[in-house]
Motif scaffolding. Sequence first.
Motif, short mmCIF file in Angstrom:
data_model
loop_
_atom_site.label_atom_id
_atom_site.label_comp_id
_atom_site.label_asym_id
_atom_site.label_seq_id
_atom_site.Cartn_x
_atom_site.Cartn_y
_atom_site.Cartn_z
N SER A 74 21.88 121.87 14.48
CA SER A 74 23.20 122.18 14.92
C SER A 74 23.71 122.73 16.18
CB SER A 74 24.19 122.79 13.77
OG SER A 74 23.25 123.95 13.28
N VAL A 75 22.32 123.39 16.60
CA VAL A 75 22.66 124.19 18.01
C VAL A 75 22.74 123.03 18.76
CG1 VAL A 75 21.41 125.47 19.65
CG2 VAL A 75 21.46 126.32 17.28
N ARG A 76 21.70 121.88 18.89
CA ARG A 76 21.61 120.80 19.70
C ARG A 76 22.92 120.11 19.65
NH1 ARG A 76 15.50 118.42 19.83
NH2 ARG A 76 14.48 120.19 20.48
N GLU A 77 23.35 119.65 18.63
CA GLU A 77 24.43 119.04 18.42
C GLU A 77 25.78 119.65 19.15
OE1 GLU A 77 24.25 116.50 16.67
OE2 GLU A 77 26.32 115.59 16.51
N ARG A 78 25.89 121.26 19.04
CA ARG A 78 27.01 121.61 19.91
C ARG A 78 26.74 121.63 21.30
NH1 ARG A 78 30.17 125.68 17.54
NH2 ARG A 78 30.48 126.45 19.52
N GLU A 79 25.36 121.68 21.97
CA GLU A 79 25.16 121.78 23.11
C GLU A 79 25.29 120.14 23.90
OE1 GLU A 79 21.32 124.87 23.39
OE2 GLU A 79 20.86 122.79 23.17
N ARG A 80 24.89 119.09 22.84
CA ARG A 80 25.24 118.00 23.16
C ARG A 80 26.66 117.69 23.69
NH1 ARG A 80 26.69 113.94 21.24
NH2 ARG A 80 26.63 114.37 19.00
N ILE A 81 27.58 118.26 22.67
CA ILE A 81 29.06 118.26 22.54
C ILE A 81 29.66 119.03 23.81
CG2 ILE A 81 31.28 118.82 21.48
CD1 ILE A 81 29.65 118.22 18.85
N ALA A 82 28.99 120.17 24.11
CA ALA A 82 29.28 120.94 25.08
C ALA A 82 29.32 120.04 26.52
CB ALA A 82 28.69 122.13 25.29
#
Lengths: 337, 136
Positions: free
Chosen positions: A275-283
């Motif tokens: 989920s950290v990576r998911e958020r970073e990708r979205i950001a």
Amino acid sequence: MGEGLVLVGSVQSGDRLALAKLLTLIENESPEGGSALAQLFPSTGRAHIVGITGAPGTGKSSLVNELAKVFRRGVLPAERGGGSRTVGIVAVDPSSPFTGGAFLGDRIRMRDLAGDPGVFVRSMASRGSLGGLARTTGGVIQGLDAAGFEIILVETVGAGQAEVDIARHAHTTVVVEAPGLGDDIQAIKAGVLEIADLLVVNKADLAGAERAVQILETALGLAPRQKPAAQGREAEETWDPPVMRTVASSGEGVEEVARQILRHGGYLRASGIWSVRERERIAAEIESRVRDRLADRWRHSQPDGLFEKTVGRVASREISPAAAVAILLGQGGTEGI
Amino acid sequence: MPDRKIRVLIAKPGLDGHDRGAKVIARALRDAGLEVIYTGLRQTPEMIAEAALQEDVQVVGLSILSGAHMVLVPRVLELLRSQGQGEVPVFVGGIIPDQDAPALRSLGVAEIFGPGTSTEVVVERIRRSLGETVAS
């Protein structure tokens, strides 16, 4: 006009031609494609996105072909989470910088996948993008994700050293090497090796394979246990990228790669890094969209000829590039960005 | 001329193992600014139709030297039609005897290119066929 929205319903009910047409709209950055993606967005985020990158000629397409076969068959007994999965494939090849044309040949190595409704292969030209993917590859991945493909394999342009865009799109990045490509100095350079979650020495039946594995293992051993947070990635303390051997032309070793990909997915989820990576990708995606929009707005707000005139003043050394930026932003009425 | 990039599938149906012609055409189309998806050798009509669908191409080019065109081409056309891609123009290149050409055309083949056709002509015909498709 409502073409995109009609497609959304059909894509979700499994219509493959509708999916293909949706991907075209996305790839061409048409407004219909944009609104269809917005509609489909809630049903994305389920797929495990796997990037396959490496230098040209290392056998990426053959490896993708074999990986897809293994995932379709199932890696482990289903009750242990390794049952058959549907597979979407995005294969990117370069566009000519001179004519804009492209020769997309990755399907040649993927003929074994024909006739399987659980597989969807899409070729893309990079269309001027330099990071190893096309600008719209992220959108195409989302389209396949929304259509329900469980594993999405993304094959990059044959990448050299710095084409690391894939790490921002994928949960798991597989870097493919082949014997004889580089020495230990290459392996220490920044870039592709740093983004690897898995390293594969393909063509392991050729001379020099042992040495290639050793070089990579040594290079990884030089890394501190805690990786520096690279390119939008959190430090990961407990995943040591495994170095694996394959002969993709015969399928040898590929099942182990598939198993490690699933294991990495499990690790990401268990550690919360998924989920950290998911958020970073979205950001990163939002940021780049904002940047594009701001640049457009700025361009439209410029008085005619000011840009050319300012370029001339910089070229004649009357003012510096930094002073030119201040002038262009000041007179464009967008100070503060 | 349509605004979107032209995507073309170049396919080799059947069993002949000679794809120099297909590659020359693919290369010429690439140099003309088109995006060419090449399937490689020995494709069945089913494989070609599936690739045309997944790639959502605007044009399909078939290269056939084996003499089996009267079997392979109608099958490809039929599959394209049944999967909703009947409007995609299909071009055929290779060794096609003159007496077979009318039959292929009446089945819906847009154009037949024999040996010696210049690549400029091929590019021009493909562009023109798309202009007509877009206008109608």
